[in-house]
Design a protein around this motif. Structure first.
Motif, short mmCIF file in Angstrom:
data_model
loop_
_atom_site.label_atom_id
_atom_site.label_comp_id
_atom_site.label_asym_id
_atom_site.label_seq_id
_atom_site.Cartn_x
_atom_site.Cartn_y
_atom_site.Cartn_z
N ARG A 90 -0.16 -1.06 0.12
CA ARG A 90 0.46 -1.80 -0.97
C ARG A 90 0.94 -3.16 -0.45
NH1 ARG A 90 2.43 1.72 -5.15
NH2 ARG A 90 4.25 0.42 -5.50
N SER A 91 0.95 -4.16 -1.32
CA SER A 91 1.45 -5.49 -0.96
C SER A 91 2.97 -5.49 -1.09
CB SER A 91 0.84 -6.55 -1.87
OG SER A 91 -0.55 -6.60 -1.72
N LEU A 92 3.64 -6.11 -0.13
CA LEU A 92 5.09 -6.16 -0.12
C LEU A 92 5.55 -7.53 -0.62
CD1 LEU A 92 7.66 -4.58 0.71
CD2 LEU A 92 7.49 -5.72 2.94
N PHE A 93 6.50 -7.52 -1.56
CA PHE A 93 7.05 -8.77 -2.11
C PHE A 93 8.57 -8.71 -1.98
CE2 PHE A 93 8.28 -11.71 -5.57
CZ PHE A 93 7.50 -12.81 -5.22
N GLY A 94 9.12 -9.62 -1.16
CA GLY A 94 10.55 -9.60 -0.89
C GLY A 94 11.32 -10.57 -1.77
N ILE A 95 12.42 -10.10 -2.35
CA ILE A 95 13.27 -10.90 -3.22
C ILE A 95 14.69 -10.90 -2.66
CG2 ILE A 95 14.24 -11.17 -5.54
CD1 ILE A 95 11.78 -9.74 -6.62
N GLY A 96 15.23 -12.09 -2.43
CA GLY A 96 16.62 -12.22 -2.02
C GLY A 96 17.47 -12.72 -3.18
N ASP A 112 9.42 -5.96 -14.27
CA ASP A 112 8.06 -6.33 -14.65
C ASP A 112 7.12 -6.34 -13.45
OD1 ASP A 112 9.00 -6.54 -17.20
OD2 ASP A 112 8.95 -8.74 -17.29
N LEU A 113 7.62 -6.78 -12.29
CA LEU A 113 6.77 -6.79 -11.10
C LEU A 113 6.40 -5.37 -10.68
CD1 LEU A 113 8.41 -9.60 -8.90
CD2 LEU A 113 6.15 -9.64 -9.97
N ARG A 114 7.32 -4.44 -10.90
CA ARG A 114 7.06 -3.05 -10.51
C ARG A 114 5.95 -2.42 -11.34
NH1 ARG A 114 10.68 -0.05 -7.60
NH2 ARG A 114 10.36 1.75 -8.95
N ASN A 118 -0.14 -1.44 -6.91
CA ASN A 118 -0.24 -1.72 -5.47
C ASN A 118 0.75 -2.78 -4.99
OD1 ASN A 118 -2.38 0.14 -5.15
ND2 ASN A 118 -3.83 -1.40 -5.88
N ILE A 119 1.93 -2.80 -5.60
CA ILE A 119 2.97 -3.73 -5.17
C ILE A 119 4.24 -2.95 -4.87
CG2 ILE A 119 4.53 -5.56 -5.92
CD1 ILE A 119 2.28 -6.82 -7.40
N GLU A 120 4.86 -3.30 -3.77
CA GLU A 120 6.16 -2.72 -3.43
C GLU A 120 7.18 -3.84 -3.35
OE1 GLU A 120 8.20 -0.13 0.17
OE2 GLU A 120 6.11 0.21 -0.40
#
Length: 300
Positions: A90-96, A112-114, A118-120
């Motif tokens: 899965r692709s990892l997308f970090g949010i601060g 919505d991103l969830r 294939n996105i974490e």
């Protein structure tokens, strides 16, 4: 120069003692001293002052330490993320984010991103300054804060200006009114966060200072939730972004200010000069829609 040289340097910079640093690195002291000397020769600057009282970082050494830490963090994050992606596929997308922003549009962005396959999503509660370091190291991909940062590697976009409101104890004399800053200055104020600074707390102090007023700061809290608890206890009042009123707490009343121009910016931070990935483009599309809904009064 190799990564191990940066690791050696960072340990010595922390210990400021070659013997202690060598013990941490499981090596003898003479080779470590030679490695650091070779590093200084390669960099072309003395990184340490060597005196009778031990080691001390020079100004170039302090600068080099900051950059070395960022490089090593980025390497570690890259390795960890690569391993994680290999395991999960899965692709990892970090949010601060700063806590005071996580009441409006940001949770909906995460939601919505969830929904994308294939996105974490990785969430990190960070001050705006901490977000800059996390963006540079690759720990996060996008950050949301309130503090303007001047950094050549980071670009910031103003999403909107959020009105500030006052949180007061239930039954407070200001309840039901629209107070001015002069009115607020008559009461004990709770600031947040207490550290690290600069932060939202300094923004609030600046509001009073620009009007020639001195805030009566009684208490500082590290988090908005702690500040609200102190308000509910009757200790004082605090200024919070408008979206915080979504938090319904017993013993607290939220009241608008007389001056509607008193606002706090909501800023989005990204790495500058980086070609947006497909995931970043998707996140930007979702974010733009959420911000447009807010600006047009279409609250979810």
């Amino acid at each position: 120069m190799e990564l191990r040289h940066l690791r050696y340097f960072c340990v010595v910079a922390e210990e400021l003692n070659f013997t202690c640093a060598a013990e941490r690195l499981h090596m003898s002291q003479p080779p470590l001293s030679r490695q650091i000397k070779q590093l200084e020769q390669e960099v072309g600057a003395e990184l340490f002052e060597r005196g009778s009282r031990g080691l001390r970082l020079t100004q170039p050494g302090i600068f080099f330490q900051q950059r070395a830490i960022e490089i090593l963090e980025k390497v570690n994050v890259t390795i960890d993320s690569t391993r994680h992606m290999a395991r999960s596929k899965r692709s990892l997308f970090g949010i601060g984010f700063v806590p005071s922003i996580f009441y409006g549009q940001i949770p909906m962005l995460v939601r919505d991103l969830r929904q994308i396959d294939n996105i974490e999503i990785s969430l990190a509660e960070l001050t705006t300054v901490q977000q800059v370091h996390a963006l540079k190291s690759g720990r996060i991909d996008i950050g949301f804060g309130r503090l303007r940062i001047d950094d050549p590697d980071i670009e910031q976009e103003l999403l909107f200006n959020e009105p500030l409101i006052a949180a007061v104890p239930s039954g407070h004399p200001l309840e039901g009114s629209s107070p001015t800053c002069a009115d607020l200055a008559n009461y004990s104020l709770i600031l947040f966060p207490a550290k690290p600074r600069p932060s939202f707390a300094d923004m609030v102090l600046g509001i009073f200072r620009r009007q020639g007023l001195k805030a009566n700061v009684l208490q500082e809290a590290n988090e908005v939730q702690t500040a609200l608890s102190l308000v509910a206890s009757g200790i004082g009042i605090t200024l919070v972004p408008e979206e915080v009123k979504r938090v319904q707490r017993d013993g607290i009343s939220y009241i608008p200010l007389a001056d509607k121009t008193i606002t706090s910016p909501v800023l989005c931070s990204r790495r500058r000069h980086e070609k947006p990935s497909a995931l970043m483009r998707e996140a930007t599309t979702i974010l733009n829609k959420l911000v447009d809904d807010r600006l047009k009064g279409r609250y979810p």
